[in-house]
Design a protein around this motif. Sequence first.
Motif, PDB file in Angstrom:
ATOM      1  N   SER A  93       0.818  -1.215   0.000  1.00  0.00           N
ATOM      2  CA  SER A  93       0.000   0.000   0.000  1.00  0.00           C
ATOM      3  C   SER A  93       0.848   1.260   0.000  1.00  0.00           C
ATOM      4  CB  SER A  93      -0.912   0.005   1.231  1.00  0.00           C
ATOM      5  OG  SER A  93      -1.671   1.196   1.286  1.00  0.00           O
ATOM      6  N   SER A  94       0.381   2.260  -0.738  1.00  0.00           N
ATOM      7  CA  SER A  94       0.902   3.607  -0.560  1.00  0.00           C
ATOM      8  C   SER A  94       0.160   4.233   0.619  1.00  0.00           C
ATOM      9  CB  SER A  94       0.739   4.434  -1.837  1.00  0.00           C
ATOM     10  OG  SER A  94      -0.617   4.515  -2.232  1.00  0.00           O
ATOM     11  N   GLY A  95       0.530   5.452   0.943  1.00  0.00           N
ATOM     12  CA  GLY A  95      -0.063   6.125   2.101  1.00  0.00           C
ATOM     13  C   GLY A  95       0.991   6.635   3.063  1.00  0.00           C
ATOM     14  N   LEU A  96       2.172   6.026   3.022  1.00  0.00           N
ATOM     15  CA  LEU A  96       3.317   6.504   3.805  1.00  0.00           C
ATOM     16  C   LEU A  96       4.482   6.852   2.888  1.00  0.00           C
ATOM     17  CD1 LEU A  96       3.307   4.048   6.853  1.00  0.00           C
ATOM     18  CD2 LEU A  96       2.432   6.385   6.758  1.00  0.00           C
ATOM     19  N   PHE A  97       4.772   5.948   1.966  1.00  0.00           N
ATOM     20  CA  PHE A  97       5.851   6.167   1.000  1.00  0.00           C
ATOM     21  C   PHE A  97       5.601   5.277  -0.199  1.00  0.00           C
ATOM     22  CE2 PHE A  97       9.735   4.587  -0.975  1.00  0.00           C
ATOM     23  CZ  PHE A  97      10.377   5.764  -1.316  1.00  0.00           C
ATOM     24  N   GLU A  98       5.929   5.807  -1.389  1.00  0.00           N
ATOM     25  CA  GLU A  98       5.843   4.987  -2.594  1.00  0.00           C
ATOM     26  C   GLU A  98       6.844   5.505  -3.609  1.00  0.00           C
ATOM     27  OE1 GLU A  98       2.506   3.284  -5.698  1.00  0.00           O
ATOM     28  OE2 GLU A  98       2.333   5.353  -5.007  1.00  0.00           O
ATOM     29  N   ASP A  99       7.676   4.587  -4.125  1.00  0.00           N
ATOM     30  CA  ASP A  99       8.593   4.922  -5.206  1.00  0.00           C
ATOM     31  C   ASP A  99       7.905   4.546  -6.510  1.00  0.00           C
ATOM     32  OD1 ASP A  99      10.718   5.520  -6.799  1.00  0.00           O
ATOM     33  OD2 ASP A  99      11.903   3.765  -6.265  1.00  0.00           O
ATOM     34  N   ILE A 148       8.938  -0.856  -4.558  1.00  0.00           N
ATOM     35  CA  ILE A 148       8.094   0.331  -4.719  1.00  0.00           C
ATOM     36  C   ILE A 148       7.625   0.842  -3.363  1.00  0.00           C
ATOM     37  CG2 ILE A 148       5.922   1.198  -5.692  1.00  0.00           C
ATOM     38  CD1 ILE A 148       6.376  -0.753  -8.029  1.00  0.00           C
ATOM     39  N   THR A 149       7.129  -0.062  -2.528  1.00  0.00           N
ATOM     40  CA  THR A 149       6.862   0.245  -1.118  1.00  0.00           C
ATOM     41  C   THR A 149       7.693  -0.759  -0.316  1.00  0.00           C
ATOM     42  OG1 THR A 149       4.854  -1.121  -1.282  1.00  0.00           O
ATOM     43  CG2 THR A 149       4.566   1.253  -1.398  1.00  0.00           C
ATOM     44  N   PRO A 150       8.951  -0.464  -0.071  1.00  0.00           N
ATOM     45  CA  PRO A 150       9.884  -1.447   0.495  1.00  0.00           C
ATOM     46  C   PRO A 150       9.488  -1.907   1.901  1.00  0.00           C
ATOM     47  CG  PRO A 150      11.046   0.463  -0.409  1.00  0.00           C
ATOM     48  CD  PRO A 150       9.596   0.822  -0.367  1.00  0.00           C
ATOM     49  N   PRO A 151      10.098  -3.011   2.383  1.00  0.00           N
ATOM     50  CA  PRO A 151       9.748  -3.553   3.698  1.00  0.00           C
ATOM     51  C   PRO A 151       9.719  -2.548   4.847  1.00  0.00           C
ATOM     52  CG  PRO A 151      11.089  -5.143   2.523  1.00  0.00           C
ATOM     53  CD  PRO A 151      11.035  -3.909   1.657  1.00  0.00           C
ATOM     54  N   PRO A 152      10.622  -1.558   4.915  1.00  0.00           N
ATOM     55  CA  PRO A 152      10.506  -0.585   6.016  1.00  0.00           C
ATOM     56  C   PRO A 152       9.153   0.136   6.032  1.00  0.00           C
ATOM     57  CG  PRO A 152      12.677  -0.423   5.026  1.00  0.00           C
ATOM     58  CD  PRO A 152      11.889  -1.350   4.156  1.00  0.00           C
ATOM     59  N   VAL A 153       8.525   0.300   4.859  1.00  0.00           N
ATOM     60  CA  VAL A 153       7.201   0.914   4.813  1.00  0.00           C
ATOM     61  C   VAL A 153       6.190   0.020   5.517  1.00  0.00           C
ATOM     62  CG1 VAL A 153       5.360   1.740   3.291  1.00  0.00           C
ATOM     63  CG2 VAL A 153       7.755   2.078   2.639  1.00  0.00           C
ATOM     64  N   ALA A 154       6.294  -1.286   5.302  1.00  0.00           N
ATOM     65  CA  ALA A 154       5.397  -2.228   5.978  1.00  0.00           C
ATOM     66  C   ALA A 154       5.579  -2.152   7.489  1.00  0.00           C
ATOM     67  CB  ALA A 154       5.654  -3.641   5.470  1.00  0.00           C
TER      68      ALA A 154
END
Length: 258
Positions: free
Chosen positions: A116-122, A205-211
């Motif tokens: 999901s986007s919402g915090l960070f997305e490349d 695109i939404t790497p593991p740290p985003v999760a």
Amino acid sequence: MELRRQQQHGFEYVDEGRGPVLLLLHGLFGALSNWEKVVAEFAPDHRVIIPVLPVYDAPLLQATVPGLAAYVERFVEALALPPMLTLLGNSLGGHIALVYTLNHPERVSRLVLTGSSGLFEDGMGGSFPKRGNYDFVRERVGYTFYDPAIATQELVDEVFAVTNSNAKCLRMISIARSAQHHNLAGELHRIRVPVLLVWGLNDTITPPPVAHDFARLLPHAELRFLDHCGHAPMMERPAAFNRDLSRFLRGPAASAMA
């Protein structure tokens, strides 16, 4: 399985099975076919609904994350869907699901986010698609997956066709920029429903740290990583994705936690 589209009240969507409602939201470059394995697995005992989001033909001022969340709101009302939905969203679809849940907490019983986007997305590897450059589009679509072979020629051709339309490309860029700027970090604490995060360990695109950030900020979240998997786990690791989803659906819903 081949997903059958239908039209009603000005909306186009898939509606398969009967039972508790699973409402699935695709991403910016997503298609209904992204969810085929989920529909096949859960339609026997759930009503699985996938609206076609107007990511390429919405009025330009509504080509934003809030605009698409409002579209989902109208869709739910038009179909008179029962309250306490389970919302599933991939990429941009997860972002829309979060906004819908924040706006209508009384209608959502569970939330599932994957890439999901919402915090960070490349988005698109940090750049927007180049019009008329097929090799660039093929590379960027392959960037979505751990195994680039999943980016079939049919999928690449579909994205290439979008990038060759000025009107569609303009809306895509508007939505992508909205997703990048519409950060929900300060609002996620208000989501009190159970949340399942299913993430590709190789998502670029939404790497593991985003999760991990989502898991930290959402009060009732559980996180599952899938190895050898990129930005679309329900496509790349469908058996594992469905197994995690099935277990989650057997757990308590929001009303049971109240």
